[in-house]
Enzyme design. Structure first.
Site, PDB file in Angstrom:
ATOM      1  N   CYS A 197      -1.894   0.352  -1.149  1.00 40.25           N
ATOM      2  CA  CYS A 197      -1.614   1.722  -1.052  1.00 40.25           C
ATOM      3  C   CYS A 197      -1.465   2.567  -2.413  1.00 40.25           C
ATOM      4  O   CYS A 197      -1.640   3.638  -2.833  1.00 40.25           O
ATOM      5  CB  CYS A 197      -0.440   1.940  -0.101  1.00 40.25           C
ATOM      6  SG  CYS A 197      -0.993   1.796   1.507  1.00 40.25           S
ATOM      7  N   CYS A 226       2.570  -0.581  -0.464  1.00 45.46           N
ATOM      8  CA  CYS A 226       2.129  -1.871  -0.729  1.00 45.46           C
ATOM      9  C   CYS A 226       1.050  -1.747  -2.009  1.00 45.46           C
ATOM     10  O   CYS A 226       0.881  -0.428  -2.534  1.00 45.46           O
ATOM     11  CB  CYS A 226       1.215  -2.580   0.100  1.00 45.46           C
ATOM     12  SG  CYS A 226      -0.360  -1.641   0.447  1.00 45.46           S
ATOM     13  N   GLU A 231       0.030   5.466   4.044  1.00 49.17           N
ATOM     14  CA  GLU A 231      -0.138   6.343   2.905  1.00 49.17           C
ATOM     15  C   GLU A 231      -1.775   6.522   2.649  1.00 49.17           C
ATOM     16  O   GLU A 231      -1.971   7.518   2.548  1.00 49.17           O
ATOM     17  CB  GLU A 231       0.476   5.598   1.701  1.00 49.17           C
ATOM     18  CG  GLU A 231       1.869   5.297   1.629  1.00 49.17           C
ATOM     19  CD  GLU A 231       2.149   3.823   2.154  1.00 49.17           C
ATOM     20  OE1 GLU A 231       3.037   3.112   1.680  1.00 49.17           O
ATOM     21  OE2 GLU A 231       1.420   3.288   3.293  1.00 49.17           O
ATOM     22  N   HIS A 256      -2.689   1.630   6.827  1.00 48.38           N
ATOM     23  CA  HIS A 256      -1.488   2.064   6.192  1.00 48.38           C
ATOM     24  C   HIS A 256      -1.326   3.621   6.516  1.00 48.38           C
ATOM     25  O   HIS A 256      -2.208   4.437   5.955  1.00 48.38           O
ATOM     26  CB  HIS A 256      -1.027   1.393   4.748  1.00 48.38           C
ATOM     27  CG  HIS A 256      -0.598   0.056   4.946  1.00 48.38           C
ATOM     28  ND1 HIS A 256      -0.203  -0.653   3.847  1.00 48.38           N
ATOM     29  CD2 HIS A 256      -0.699  -1.049   5.762  1.00 48.38           C
ATOM     30  CE1 HIS A 256      -0.030  -1.870   4.130  1.00 48.38           C
ATOM     31  NE2 HIS A 256      -0.558  -2.000   5.293  1.00 48.38           N
TER      32      HIS A 256
END
Length: 161
Positions: A99, A96, A70, A68
């Site tokens: 993250c 999420c 992040e 992801h």
């Protein structure tokens, strides 16, 4: 301050365009207290992993290969020895729970999210994770702001009411 929020969120959206994800491009940029760029990231495969293998882009396999945005920004900061303590993360989509844990552990103090990306389709797939992320951010003291295209900036708590 709102102008800076929109500028950095626009930068995150630009960085999202670097992603090769077939369905959702996500971008993130971490900004230091003096408005300096500390790290950037987008959703994609780890360094050196072949992202031209088509089967790796199909659900559910893509979840095993894709990092992801992040966490990529956090990893990129670590790679260069850059502290993220007290920084602000601008991200195109709501983080999420995986993250969120990384954001908290990295010492990031504030998360700014593109409110316009909280579409019904996105919320349908990620609502449970968003709830967990929101809960963890609240308990750990990470401030969450929602930024929209019409110039609005508001704390997450206002959206939930």
């Amino acid at each position: 301050m709102a102008d800076w929020h929109h500028r950095f969120l626009a930068l995150a959206a630009h960085i999202a365009g670097w992603s090769k994800d077939r369905s959702t491009q996500v971008g993130a940029v971490v900004i230091g207290p003096k408005k300096e760029i500390r790290a950037v990231g987008y959703n994609g495969f780890p360094r050196g992993v072949d992202d031209n293998v088509e089967s790796r882009h199909q659900r559910p396999a893509k979840y095993a290969y894709t990092e992801h945005a992040e966490r990529n920004a956090i990893y990129n900061a670590s790679y260069t020895g850059t502290s993220l303590d007290g920084c602000t993360l601008y991200v195109t989509h709501f983080p999420c729970s995986d993250c969120a844990r990384a954001i908290i552990q990295a010492g990031i103090a504030e998360v700014c999210v593109d409110q316009d990306k909280l579409t019904p389709d996105f919320l349908e797939r990620w609502q449970q994770d968003i709830h967990i992320s929101t809960e963890m951010f609240g308990e750990s003291g990470v401030k969450v702001l929602l930024i929209n295209d019409s110039g609005g900036v508001k704390p997450l708590e206002e959206m939930e009411k």
